[in-house]
Design an enzyme around this catalytic site. Structure first.
Site, PDB file in Angstrom:
ATOM      1  N   GLY A   1      -3.730  -7.318 -23.956  1.00  0.00           N
ATOM      2  CA  GLY A   1      -3.922  -6.051 -23.271  1.00  0.00           C
ATOM      3  C   GLY A   1      -2.690  -5.177 -23.474  1.00  0.00           C
ATOM      4  N   PRO A   2      -2.639  -4.014 -22.799  1.00  0.00           N
ATOM      5  CA  PRO A   2      -1.498  -3.108 -22.982  1.00  0.00           C
ATOM      6  C   PRO A   2      -0.261  -3.577 -22.205  1.00  0.00           C
ATOM      7  CG  PRO A   2      -2.996  -2.227 -21.346  1.00  0.00           C
ATOM      8  CD  PRO A   2      -3.637  -3.485 -21.876  1.00  0.00           C
ATOM      9  N   MET A   3       0.804  -2.815 -22.323  1.00  0.00           N
ATOM     10  CA  MET A   3       2.014  -3.079 -21.536  1.00  0.00           C
ATOM     11  C   MET A   3       1.652  -2.995 -20.047  1.00  0.00           C
ATOM     12  SD  MET A   3       5.024  -2.473 -23.550  1.00  0.00           S
ATOM     13  CE  MET A   3       5.171  -2.169 -25.301  1.00  0.00           C
TER      14      MET A   3
ATOM     15  N   GLU B   1       4.461 -12.747 -26.073  1.00  0.00           N
ATOM     16  CA  GLU B   1       4.786 -11.713 -27.064  1.00  0.00           C
ATOM     17  C   GLU B   1       4.377 -12.148 -28.473  1.00  0.00           C
ATOM     18  OE1 GLU B   1       5.620  -8.875 -26.027  1.00  0.00           O
ATOM     19  OE2 GLU B   1       6.697  -9.146 -24.134  1.00  0.00           O
TER      20      GLU B   1
ATOM     21  N   CYS C   1      -4.536   5.427 -19.602  1.00  0.00           N
ATOM     22  CA  CYS C   1      -5.980   5.397 -19.819  1.00  0.00           C
ATOM     23  C   CYS C   1      -6.249   6.180 -21.111  1.00  0.00           C
ATOM     24  CB  CYS C   1      -6.713   6.024 -18.636  1.00  0.00           C
ATOM     25  SG  CYS C   1      -6.502   7.810 -18.547  1.00  0.00           S
TER      26      CYS C   1
ATOM     27  N   SER D   1       7.868 -12.076 -16.012  1.00  0.00           N
ATOM     28  CA  SER D   1       6.811 -11.103 -15.731  1.00  0.00           C
ATOM     29  C   SER D   1       7.351 -10.123 -14.706  1.00  0.00           C
ATOM     30  CB  SER D   1       5.590 -11.824 -15.162  1.00  0.00           C
ATOM     31  OG  SER D   1       4.774 -10.913 -14.464  1.00  0.00           O
TER      32      SER D   1
ATOM     33  N   TYR E   1       8.072   2.989 -22.281  1.00  0.00           N
ATOM     34  CA  TYR E   1       6.626   2.829 -22.401  1.00  0.00           C
ATOM     35  C   TYR E   1       5.877   3.134 -21.121  1.00  0.00           C
ATOM     36  CZ  TYR E   1       7.505   0.678 -26.826  1.00  0.00           C
ATOM     37  OH  TYR E   1       7.887   0.470 -28.108  1.00  0.00           O
TER      38      TYR E   1
ATOM     39  N   PHE F   1       1.996   1.491 -29.761  1.00  0.00           N
ATOM     40  CA  PHE F   1       1.942   2.791 -29.065  1.00  0.00           C
ATOM     41  C   PHE F   1       1.100   3.824 -29.822  1.00  0.00           C
ATOM     42  CE2 PHE F   1       4.562   5.087 -31.990  1.00  0.00           C
ATOM     43  CZ  PHE F   1       5.245   4.073 -32.641  1.00  0.00           C
TER      44      PHE F   1
HETATM   45  P1  ADP Z   1       2.875  -7.608 -19.201  1.00  0.00           P
HETATM   46  O1  ADP Z   1       3.385  -8.945 -19.644  1.00  0.00           O
HETATM   47  O2  ADP Z   1       1.424  -7.381 -19.591  1.00  0.00           O
HETATM   48  O3  ADP Z   1       3.729  -6.449 -19.625  1.00  0.00           O
HETATM   49  P2  ADP Z   1       3.765  -8.394 -16.552  1.00  0.00           P
HETATM   50  O4  ADP Z   1       3.157  -9.722 -16.211  1.00  0.00           O
HETATM   51  O5  ADP Z   1       5.207  -8.397 -16.968  1.00  0.00           O
HETATM   52  O6  ADP Z   1       2.847  -7.609 -17.595  1.00  0.00           O
HETATM   53  O7  ADP Z   1       3.675  -7.424 -15.298  1.00  0.00           O
HETATM   54  C1  ADP Z   1       2.483  -7.087 -14.639  1.00  0.00           C
HETATM   55  C2  ADP Z   1       2.839  -6.588 -13.240  1.00  0.00           C
HETATM   56  O8  ADP Z   1       3.528  -5.352 -13.331  1.00  0.00           O
HETATM   57  C3  ADP Z   1       1.661  -6.282 -12.360  1.00  0.00           C
HETATM   58  O9  ADP Z   1       1.143  -7.457 -11.762  1.00  0.00           O
HETATM   59  C4  ADP Z   1       2.287  -5.329 -11.337  1.00  0.00           C
HETATM   60  O10 ADP Z   1       2.903  -6.082 -10.313  1.00  0.00           O
HETATM   61  C5  ADP Z   1       3.382  -4.636 -12.121  1.00  0.00           C
HETATM   62  N1  ADP Z   1       3.108  -3.243 -12.481  1.00  0.00           N
HETATM   63  C6  ADP Z   1       4.004  -2.214 -12.454  1.00  0.00           C
HETATM   64  N2  ADP Z   1       3.449  -1.078 -12.905  1.00  0.00           N
HETATM   65  C7  ADP Z   1       2.168  -1.354 -13.238  1.00  0.00           C
HETATM   66  C8  ADP Z   1       1.073  -0.584 -13.778  1.00  0.00           C
HETATM   67  N3  ADP Z   1       1.189   0.707 -14.051  1.00  0.00           N
HETATM   68  N4  ADP Z   1      -0.091  -1.224 -14.020  1.00  0.00           N
HETATM   69  C9  ADP Z   1      -0.227  -2.540 -13.735  1.00  0.00           C
HETATM   70  N5  ADP Z   1       0.759  -3.310 -13.220  1.00  0.00           N
HETATM   71  C10 ADP Z   1       1.953  -2.741 -12.985  1.00  0.00           C
HETATM   72 MG    MG Z   2       4.963  -9.490 -20.935  1.00  0.00          MG
HETATM   73 ZN    ZN Z   3      -4.849   8.321 -16.985  1.00  0.00          ZN
END
Ligand code: ADP
Ligand code: MG
Ligand code: ZN
Length: 198
Positions: free
Chosen positions: A15-17, A91, A180, A57, A176, A122
């Protein structure tokens, strides 16, 4: 339909960031620990966000992770012993395409393999390693974030001040946003032109 699993398997989480990929990955592998089973996690050495051997995370959950040279995912086998029941790889988009073979072999050995990675960069360009991982994964979990600009489901990542000629994802910076479809288009008007003209 789900039946009992008589072998190892691959689950890809993508999925996305900000979509909770690392959170999901770490939760999945930690469950093995609660059951008294051995697991091990890996991440590519070009993940600059943390120099330490750790998967972090944004939720705060974390797990030790051995850093592997992104060009040589085969090095993962150096750390695999008979008693390991699960492997987590974060990653994954940064690993060389040979990760596909590595992951397949691990599952063939009877190991449950969890792999997390970005769906798109991106500029909405797919990552080859993730693309090729999907069809060999028994389980696929597609994640969504929350759009930074409007609060809708966000399936794309935007890089602030990016140009289409940038080809790598710089991770670990605050450059980043999760977006949507509509907000991605609004933010990346110039980028869309650039990508189309390539
Ligand atoms: P990823 O590895 O996909 O980048 P992480 O597991 O590091 O994601 O982080 C996800 C967490 O980031 C979510 O559970 C939430 O607590 C937090 N978060 C902060 N901003 C957002 C956002 N815009 N959308 C979703 N989650 C967000
Ligand atoms: Mg991550
Ligand atoms: Zn939007």
């Amino acid at each position: 339909m789900r039946r009992k699993q008589n072998s190892g398997f691959i689950e890809t989480i993508y999925g996305p960031m900000y979509s909770g990929k690392s959170n999901e990955l770490v939760s999945r592998i930690k469950a093995y620990g609660y059951a008294g089973e051995k697991y091990i996690a890996f991440s590519p050495d070009i993940d600059t966000r943390n120099k330490k051997n750790i998967i972090i995370s944004r939720t705060g959950i974390q797990n030790l992770a051995t850093k592997i040279n992104s060009k040589f995912p085969e090095d993962i086998f150096k750390y695999i012993s008979k008693d390991i029941k699960a492997v987590g790889i974060d990653e994954a988009q940064f690993f060389n395409i040979s990760l596909i073979d590595v992951v397949d072999k691990l599952a063939n050995l009877g190991i449950d393999v969890y792999v997390a990675g970005l769906n798109l960069d991106f500029a909405k360009r797919p990552f080859e390693t993730i693309m090729k991982l999907l069809p060999i994964s028994e389980f696929v979990t597609s994640k969504m974030a929350v759009c930074f600009d409007c609060g809708s489901n966000a399936y794309f990542s935007s890089r602030i001040n990016s140009s289409p000629s940038d080809n790598a994802v710089l991770i670990g910076t605050n450059q980043y946003k999760a977006h949507c479809r509509k907000c991605w288009n609004k933010t990346n008007k110039n980028l869309i032109k650039g990508v189309k003209s390539v």
